[in-house]
Structures are given as structure tokens and as C-alpha cells.
Design an enzyme around this catalytic site. Structure first.
Site, short mmCIF file in Angstrom:
data_model
loop_
_atom_site.label_atom_id
_atom_site.label_comp_id
_atom_site.label_asym_id
_atom_site.label_seq_id
_atom_site.Cartn_x
_atom_site.Cartn_y
_atom_site.Cartn_z
N PHE A 187 -34.43 3.84 3.03
CA PHE A 187 -34.36 2.41 1.91
C PHE A 187 -33.72 1.37 2.55
CE2 PHE A 187 -33.19 0.52 -1.87
CZ PHE A 187 -34.43 0.30 -2.31
N LYS B 117 -23.40 -1.91 -2.42
CA LYS B 117 -22.88 -0.81 -3.50
C LYS B 117 -21.54 -0.99 -3.77
CE LYS B 117 -27.10 1.50 -3.99
NZ LYS B 117 -28.06 1.24 -2.92
N ASP C 106 -27.04 0.89 8.22
CA ASP C 106 -27.21 0.49 6.97
C ASP C 106 -26.28 1.40 6.20
OD1 ASP C 106 -27.77 0.29 4.01
OD2 ASP C 106 -29.74 0.01 4.49
C1 PLP Z 1 -29.18 0.47 -2.61
C2 PLP Z 1 -29.52 0.19 -1.08
C3 PLP Z 1 -29.95 -0.66 -0.48
C4 PLP Z 1 -30.32 -2.06 -1.44
O1 PLP Z 1 -29.31 -2.54 -2.11
P1 PLP Z 1 -29.69 -3.76 -3.21
O2 PLP Z 1 -28.42 -4.04 -3.71
O3 PLP Z 1 -30.38 -2.94 -4.21
O4 PLP Z 1 -30.53 -4.66 -2.66
C5 PLP Z 1 -30.15 -1.22 0.81
N1 PLP Z 1 -29.95 0.07 1.64
C6 PLP Z 1 -29.44 1.08 1.13
C7 PLP Z 1 -29.32 2.52 2.16
C8 PLP Z 1 -29.10 1.47 -0.43
O5 PLP Z 1 -28.90 2.62 -0.64
#
Ligand code: PLP
Length: 413
Positions: free
Chosen positions: A147, A261, A232
Site C-alpha cells: 500500500f 503517519k 516506504d
Molecule cells: C498509510 C500509508 C500510506 C499513505 O499515507 P496517507 O497519509 O494516507 O496518504 C502509504 N504507505 C504506507 C505504507 C502506509 O501505511
């Protein structure tokens, strides 16, 4: 324009029904509305108290309304909120300096959300490859079940078809491979690949840590093919797995890393970190954002980083992670019919449902909510635990008690 010009309406009470009346229905929030939080405690409109083990989805590293962060926010709010990118500001410079001192990175780009940080990372990788190798080196390789955000580019790089369905045509030249499969990576990473992106611990996809050998292999393959390795760390970074960033424990250094986050403990801020050499491909005007690196967000993140990036704080995350894991393993062992096991790293843990109860993890989190315990899912078959990093032994004991009650009640139904 709305015909309703009544003044004073903004102060009329709202209920959960108001959500269905006036919000675009992309979310289906809980039946209650939280109104106050402190640490791991949350209260709703009726005054009911919950033990919050969701951490606002791995965002509230320091819990709800941590006093030092509130002070940093209020102090900055009194001085300067916003100046635009025609000027820089003190908090953002301090934050960038601290992040580069604490990580492999030499340069930082700030934005407002994880998706935006990844969007910047993917654009930078394409631009860097274009600058150095020409336009044909543009393929991005990512993992299934990953994600990376909800912009059209990041959702296309993400490995979950359910999120791209109906939004076609998608940006081209993106391939997906099975996570933790070195042979699949070797086959997929050819000369036309500009970047490989991976979450060191997959979050939304089900709390799956990468094998150390897998990340090492990706590093080597990227070096061989002149591709950039992007980590990420939006969910697994900022102390969550017991080191400031997860790559530090793996001992594999990326070329670009994204953070969001927990970086702002709930105040919107995200960062893309990279080296001076790669950052050169983003020259003046190549990319941008109005709010990124806003003084308020940066002042908050400076304080968050200062608190989390201390050996004693991170050592406690490791200890709390072990205690929470032991607690979840006790529960899994006592309900062998329901759970297949526990997995994860640090305070990023998942209880995996058994074959027999596939697709039913949500029934347990619902039952837990009834008992005053807030939990998350990761997919349909994993109960996700990403509590505030300040979770105490007492919180863990209380969580175990409430979860056992919830499972017993659910099993009787
Ligand atoms: C939450 C998340 C995102 C997206 O972040 P947003 O602030 O919702 O755009 C991207 N990568 C990972 C691994 C995430 O957990």
C-alpha cells in the site's frame, strides 16, 4: 451554492447520522464519535471510555494529545503559521537537519501525507532515470499487497487491485511481484526499471515483515541494474519497529525513503528523504506543494522526532513489543481454533485468523469495541496492533483481558 444561509448552524449538535447525511461515503466510521483523547484513552460523545490500541492507524506514536507536542504546536501557532515557499522557515530547517543527521539521507522534501511523499518519490525516480539514462528507463516494480497511497500514481504502484478498479486508465509501466520472493524480483528487475519500492514491513497488506535476505537481494539487484531502491516507511518508521526507521535494523540502506503517519503524531506532515546526488534531479520548479514544510507541522515533527529518537525510548518500544507479542501469543494459544498465529516486528503486530475463521477478523474487532477496546484490521484475516509507542505493561494486560472477553462473547453468539 447552498440555499441554507442560516447563521449559527455550525454550533448545532452533530451525530453519527450527520456523517451519512453530508460526507462523501468513502469511509464507514464506527457508530460512536470520539471527542477527547489522552495517551491511550479515548472518550466518545456519551462519555464512554475506550482503550485505544489503534494508535490512529500507527500515527499516534506518542498517544493522544501529548502535552509536549501540544506545547510545541501552540507556541509555534503564536509566532508563525504559514509563509509560502517563497520563504523558508526555522522549524522546517531544524527538522530537515535533524532527519538528515538521524538517517542515511542528505536531503529532505516535505509534504502533507504519505501518498504525497510516495508520489514525490516515484516522480523523482522517473526524473532521475530520465536525466541519467534516457526516457526508456521508466518501469517501477512493486509488491502485491503493498500500500503506497491513494493518488492515481501511488494507488497504481500499490499492489491491491481492489483500490484501482474502475479508475482506469492507470499510469503505465508498473509491475507487481510477490513479496519476499527473491527469484520473482530477479526476473522482474530488468534494465528498464528505474525504481523498486517496498515496505520493510507490509502494513495494510497484513503485517508482514520482509525477510532480511529479501531486502539485501533487492539492494543488490537495484545496484546491478542502476535502479533506485525506495523504502516506504510511512507505517513501519518513526520508532514503530524498535529502531528509528526499520531499515536500520535490517542493515539495508535505500536510495529514497518516505515517512509520514507518526512523523507528526497526527498533525499532517510527510517527508521524502534521499541523497544529494539523487535530489539534484528535482531542480527548482520540478515539484512542489503549498503546505509542505509548513512551520506548524515542522515544529510538531521536530518535537516528535526529539522524543522518539532516544535510545531509552526505542529500547522500551522493543520491550513493549515483546510483551504485547507474548500477550497475543498466549491468546492465540488459548484459541487455537480461531487463530493461526502472531507475526510482525516491534509494536507492529498482527494476529492471523485460522483457515476456519477466514474473513471474520472484523467480527472480533467489533466485539472488542463493545468491550471498550479499539483494534484495527489489516485485510480481512489479520487483527492489527499498532498502539501508541508509549503503551504501558498495564495497557497490555488490560488489552488482553478485554480481548479475551470479546472473543468469548463472540464465540457464544
Ligand atoms: C498509510 C500509508 C500510506 C499513505 O499515507 P496517507 O497519509 O494516507 O496518504 C502509504 N504507505 C504506507 C505504507 C502506509 O501505511
Amino acid at each position: 451554492m447552498s440555499a441554507n444561509t442560516t447563521t449559527g448552524k455550525i454550533d448545532e449538535p452533530v451525530t453519527r447520522q450527520t456523517f451519512d447525511d453530508v460526507m462523501v461515503p468513502v469511509f464507514a466510521p464506527a457508530s460512536f464519535i470520539p471527542v477527547r483523547g489522552s495517551g491511550l484513552a479515548l472518550w466518545d460523545q456519551s462519555g464512554k471510555q475506550y482503550l485505544d490500541l489503534t494508535g490512529g492507524i500507527a500515527v499516534l506514536g506518542l498517544g493522544h494529545t501529548p502535552p509536549e507536542i501540544v506545547d510545541a504546536l501552540v507556541e509555534q501557532a503564536r509566532n508563525l503559521w504559514h509563509v509560502s515557499n517563497y520563504y523558508t522557515n526555522e522549524p522546517v530547517l531544524k527538522l530537515a537537519r535533524a532527519l538528515t543527521e538521524a538517517t542515511f539521507a542528505e536531503k529532505v522534501f516535505f509534504c502533507n501525507s504519505g501518498g504525497e511523499a510516495n508520489e514525490a518519490a516515484f516522480k523523482l525516480a522517473r526524473k532521475w532515470a530520465h536525466d541519467h539514462f534516457g526516457p526508456k528507463k521508466n518501469r517501477i516494480v512493486s509488491c502485491f499487497h503493498s500500500f503506497h497511497g491513494r493518488t492515481l500514481f501511488t494507488v497504481s504502484v500499490g499492489g491491491q487491485e481492489k483500490y484501482t478498479k474502475g479508475f482506469e486508465p492507470l499510469p503505465p509501466q508498473i509491475d507487481h511481484i510477490p513479496f519476499n520472493d527473491i527469484e520473482a524480483a530477479r526476473a522482474a528487475i530488468g534494465d528498464d526499471v528505474c525504481a523498486v519500492v517496498v515496505e520493510p514491513v507490509q502494513g495494510e497488506g497484513g503485517i508482514l515483515p520482509a525477510d532480511p535476505a529479501y531486502l539485501k537481494a533487492l539492494r543488490q539487484l537495484c545496484d546491478e541494474k542502476n535502479a533506485l531502491l525506495i523504502f516506504d516507511e510511512i507505517q513501519c518508521g518513526m520508532g514503530r519497529t524498535g529502531t528509528l526507521f526499520a531499515y536500520m535494523d535490517y542493515g539495508v540502506v535505500p536510495d529514497i525513503m518516505t515517512s509520514a503517519k507518526a512523523l507528526g503524531n497526527g498533525f499532517p506532515i510527510a517527508a521524502m528523504l534521499t541523497t544529494t546526488e539523487i535530489a539534484k534531479s528535482f531542480s527548482v520548479g520540478a515539484h512542489g506543494t503549498t503546505y509542505g514544510g509548513n512551520p506548524l507541522a515542522a515544529a510538531v515533527a521536530c518535537k516528535v522526532l526529539e522524543i522518539i529518537n532516544k535510545p531509552a525510548f526505542l529500547a522500551r518500544v522493543v520491550e513493549a513489543g515483546q510483551k504485547l507479542r507474548e500477550s497475543l501469543e498466549r491468546i492465540a494459544a488459548d484459541y487455537p481454533d480461531v487463530f493461526a498465529g502472531v507475526r510482525g516486528k516491534g509494536l507492529m503486530l498482527g494476529m492471523v485468523m485460522s483457515e476456519k475463521y477466514q474473513g471474520r477478523a472484523g467480527e472480533i474487532t467489533q466485539a472488542a469495541q463493545q468491550q471498550g477496546l479499539l483494534l484495527l484490521l489489516a485485510g480481512y484475516d489479520v487483527i492489527r496492533f499498532v498502539p501508541a509507542l508509549i503503551v504501558s505493561d498495564e495497557h497490555i494486560r488490560q488489552g488482553e483481558k478485554l480481548l479475551r472477553q470479546a472473543i468469548d462473547i463472540w464465540l457464544r453468539q
